[in-house]
Design a protein around this motif. Structure first.
Motif, short mmCIF file in Angstrom:
data_model
loop_
_atom_site.label_atom_id
_atom_site.label_comp_id
_atom_site.label_asym_id
_atom_site.label_seq_id
_atom_site.Cartn_x
_atom_site.Cartn_y
_atom_site.Cartn_z
N LYS A 1 0.81 -1.21 0.00
CA LYS A 1 0.00 0.00 0.00
C LYS A 1 0.85 1.28 0.00
CE LYS A 1 -4.32 -1.89 1.61
NZ LYS A 1 -5.39 -1.84 2.62
N PRO A 2 1.90 1.35 0.85
CA PRO A 2 2.71 2.57 0.79
C PRO A 2 3.31 2.81 -0.59
CG PRO A 2 3.23 1.33 2.76
CD PRO A 2 2.32 0.47 1.94
N PHE A 3 3.73 1.76 -1.25
CA PHE A 3 4.31 1.89 -2.59
C PHE A 3 3.28 2.46 -3.56
CE2 PHE A 3 5.46 -0.39 -6.69
CZ PHE A 3 6.48 0.50 -7.02
N PHE A 4 2.07 1.94 -3.49
CA PHE A 4 1.02 2.45 -4.37
C PHE A 4 0.68 3.90 -4.03
CE2 PHE A 4 -3.34 3.38 -5.50
CZ PHE A 4 -3.34 3.03 -6.83
N ARG A 5 0.52 4.14 -2.72
CA ARG A 5 0.08 5.46 -2.27
C ARG A 5 1.11 6.55 -2.61
NH1 ARG A 5 0.41 5.24 3.74
NH2 ARG A 5 2.54 5.73 3.17
N ASP A 6 2.39 6.25 -2.31
CA ASP A 6 3.42 7.28 -2.47
C ASP A 6 3.86 7.44 -3.92
OD1 ASP A 6 3.25 7.49 0.22
OD2 ASP A 6 5.05 6.29 0.63
N HIS A 7 3.62 6.42 -4.70
CA HIS A 7 4.14 6.50 -6.06
C HIS A 7 3.04 6.49 -7.11
CE1 HIS A 7 6.33 6.07 -9.61
NE2 HIS A 7 6.27 4.75 -9.70
N PHE A 8 2.29 5.41 -7.19
CA PHE A 8 1.34 5.26 -8.28
C PHE A 8 0.16 6.21 -8.23
CE2 PHE A 8 2.28 2.11 -11.37
CZ PHE A 8 3.42 1.55 -10.85
N ALA A 9 -0.28 6.54 -7.02
CA ALA A 9 -1.49 7.35 -6.92
C ALA A 9 -1.24 8.78 -7.42
CB ALA A 9 -2.00 7.36 -5.49
N ARG A 10 0.02 9.14 -7.67
CA ARG A 10 0.30 10.53 -8.05
C ARG A 10 0.81 10.68 -9.47
NH1 ARG A 10 4.37 12.00 -3.62
NH2 ARG A 10 4.44 14.02 -4.62
N LEU A 11 0.64 9.66 -10.29
CA LEU A 11 1.20 9.75 -11.64
C LEU A 11 0.26 10.45 -12.63
CD1 LEU A 11 2.73 6.20 -12.02
CD2 LEU A 11 3.89 8.33 -11.45
N ASP A 12 0.86 11.13 -13.60
CA ASP A 12 0.08 11.74 -14.67
C ASP A 12 0.16 10.93 -15.95
OD1 ASP A 12 -0.46 14.26 -13.26
OD2 ASP A 12 1.71 14.52 -13.40
N ARG A 13 1.35 10.38 -16.18
CA ARG A 13 1.59 9.66 -17.43
C ARG A 13 2.33 8.38 -17.09
NH1 ARG A 13 1.28 14.13 -21.59
NH2 ARG A 13 -0.79 14.79 -20.94
N GLN A 14 2.17 7.40 -17.93
CA GLN A 14 2.77 6.11 -17.61
C GLN A 14 3.37 5.49 -18.86
OE1 GLN A 14 2.43 4.23 -14.37
NE2 GLN A 14 4.11 3.28 -15.45
N ILE A 15 4.60 5.00 -18.76
CA ILE A 15 5.12 4.15 -19.82
C ILE A 15 5.33 2.76 -19.22
CG2 ILE A 15 7.50 4.98 -19.42
CD1 ILE A 15 8.06 4.34 -22.40
N LEU A 16 4.84 1.75 -19.90
CA LEU A 16 5.00 0.36 -19.44
C LEU A 16 5.95 -0.33 -20.40
CD1 LEU A 16 4.26 -2.10 -17.72
CD2 LEU A 16 2.23 -2.40 -19.12
#
Ligand SMILES: Nc1nc2c(ncn2[C@@H]2O[C@H](COP(=O)(O)OP(=O)(O)OP(=O)(O)O)[C@@H](O)[C@H]2O)c(=O)[nH]1
Ligand SMILES: [Mg+2]
Length: 485
Positions: free
Chosen positions: A268-283
């Motif tokens: 959850k911390p990883f998602f909260r601190d990182h993923f929840a704040r992204l605007d653009r994504q490259i996979l």
């Protein structure tokens, strides 16, 4: 309770991000990909090409000369280490070795000053855009799909997978321990430790190059970082029934509790601190490795990608969805390392990857987000040439294989340049998914040797040219081009 606190924090973070954004627009770019997909190399090359005015014809702001200045700045998050750009680029340029596998999260901010394309905006002031980029070990990405999964579901899926023909041998010791275990008996630490170690060994075996399987959660079992040996990592999937209350202290109850702890303290911390704040994504997707390992690896990659893509736009009802105040509005899926193929096969690689993610993109309801697929190489380690064989011109790629790599019994010393016939990707995509590439049937595996980073040429003035790449400019244009208009 955690969840409420999380929401409040995210909202504040996002407000802070927004407030700062009013004066100074920023884009948070997520660089996602399973381990070894090429995230660190991509970030390193992107920064180098932007800092040094690389050849980026399709990146309009740069090619039209509107970029005035690009520089690295202090990153916004104090608690996250800085991305070691200088170290990585030195390894690539001076030692011609690839950066080390990533063990922890890091971040960097790159600021671009540009002249607006429209005369009216130019009248006011030059534009400025900051790009925040985060790098992390690919294994951690495998954990996101666990957030909305309870222990019984996680266990059932993991055990089903462990019993698949391709995995059963590697999972042998773990499955044998399960067969002897009474999950309702009082848990003891030795047995729990053995179960968890056997499960982790099996995950590690699945990841070896020849098998190249992708769906291997929990990620920290592969890359534990500072959590090694802690209770949150000392569990394993057990054959528990859904909706059963197991006695306190039993194996079933203890392992379920630790799985939940793992989600709370790690995922959850990883998602909260990182993923929840992204605007653009490259996979980033290393499809070639999976294709070479066979259809099972390709299907496994497809499953992993679908799970990951679903996390980029989770439904509002889920824990993840409830945290998102920003929404990712552009997603680029990039097939990496296309410099292992001749140009003629790039389109095919793109088609294969498009096929792999098509269903997932359709299902994840990306309405409002633009998606695209590209075959790319962040750093091009080879060049194309052709050799004549019995009067016929054959396309080859030329590069320096890493010391110890082999083709047909020949071992390379890491210094000699070699021409390699890269093999063809089949045009029939469904055939790759069904059968993989079967050697000896005219569809040889794409000859897979790893090459050293390229030797950079120097101009007559002694200036080093920028890092060569394949379609990095197209990726950049898609990811940030519209923000530099
Ligand atoms: N030829 C070529 N090889 C690449 C390229 N990008 C990555 N590689 C190879 O792939 C390996 C992994 O790349 P990384 O960038 O370290 O991958 P990562 O996604 O950061 O991996 P983790 O940190 O382990 O999650 C490198 O060591 C190179 O061998 C590329 O553009 N061209
Ligand atoms: Mg990395």
């Amino acid at each position: 309770m955690t969840s409420l606190a999380d929401e409040a924090r995210i909202a504040l973070d996002n407000l802070a991000d927004r407030g700062a954004g009013l004066f100074h627009p920023t884009v948070r770019l997520g660089v996602a990909g399973l381990s070894r997909a090429g995230k660190t190399v991509f970030i390193t090359s992107l920064i180098h090409n932007l800092l040094h005015g690389g050849r980026l014809p399709l990146f309009e702001a740069q090619s039209s000369g509107r970029i005035k200045r690009t520089y690295l700045e202090e990153q916004p998050d104090d608690a996250v280490p800085r991305f070691q750009y200088e170290e990585h680029i030195r390894a690539v340029l001076e030692d011609r070795v690839w950066p080390q596998s990533t063990r922890a999260i890091s971040e960097l901010r790159l600021t671009i000053e540009y002249e607006s394309a429209s005369g009216w905006s130019r009248f006011f002031s030059p534009g400025k855009l900051s790009l925040d980029i985060v790098d992390y070990p690919g294994e951690w990405l495998l954990d996101l799909p666990l957030i909305d999964k309870d222990y019984a579901t996680f266990s059932r899926e993991s055990i089903e997978r462990a019993r698949l023909p391709s995995r059963a041998t590697m999972a042998g010791p773990y499955l044998a321990l399960l067969a002897d275990l009474d999950i309702t008996a009082p848990a003891d630490e030795q047995t729990s430790g053995r179960l968890s170690a056997a499960f982790a060994d099996y995950l590690r075996a699945c990841r070896a190059d020849t098998t190249a399987l992708s769906t291997l959660p929990p990620g920290r079992f592969l890359m534990p970082g500072d959590l090694e040996g802690s209770p949150a990592l000392t569990f394993a999937p057990l054959p528990v029934e859904p909706n059963v209350d197991y006695a306190k202290g039993s194996f079933a109850a203890v392992h379920a509790r630790r799985y939940e702890a793992y989600k709370t303290v790690v995922v959850k911390p990883f998602f909260r601190d990182h993923f929840a704040r992204l605007d653009r994504q490259i996979l980033l997707v290393d499809a070639l490795q999976a294709i070479n390992a066979g259809p099972e690896a390709v299907r496994d990659l497809e499953t992993a990608l679908a799970d990951i893509l679903a996390c980029f736009r989770p439904g509002r009802a889920s824990w993840m969805g409830s945290l998102l105040t920003r929404r990712i509005d552009r997603i680029l899926v990039a097939a990496t390392k296309s410099d292992h193929l001749h140009r003629e096969s790039h389109q095919r690689l793109e088609n294969i990857v498009r096929r792999l993610v098509d269903d997932a993109i359709g299902r994840a309801n990306f309405s409002g987000a633009t998606t695209d697929v590209v075959a790319m190489a962040a750093i091009r380690a080879t060049r194309e040439a052709s050799v004549t064989d019995r009067g016929q011109a054959l396309p080859v790629i030329v590069g320096t294989p890493i010391a110890g790599e082999e083709i047909a019994g020949e071992r390379f010393d890491g210094e000699t340049e070699t021409a390699v016939f890269p093999g063809d990707l089949p045009t029939d995509v469904s055939r790759v998914l069904r059968e993989g590439i079967v050697p000896g049937r005219g569809l040889d595996p794409v000859t897979f040797v790893r090459f050293r980073p390229p030797r950079l040429e120097r101009t007559a003035e002694g200036l080093t040219l920028s890092l060569p790449h394949i379609r990095l400019d197209r990726a950049l244009e898609f990811l940030i081009g519209d923000k530099l208009r």
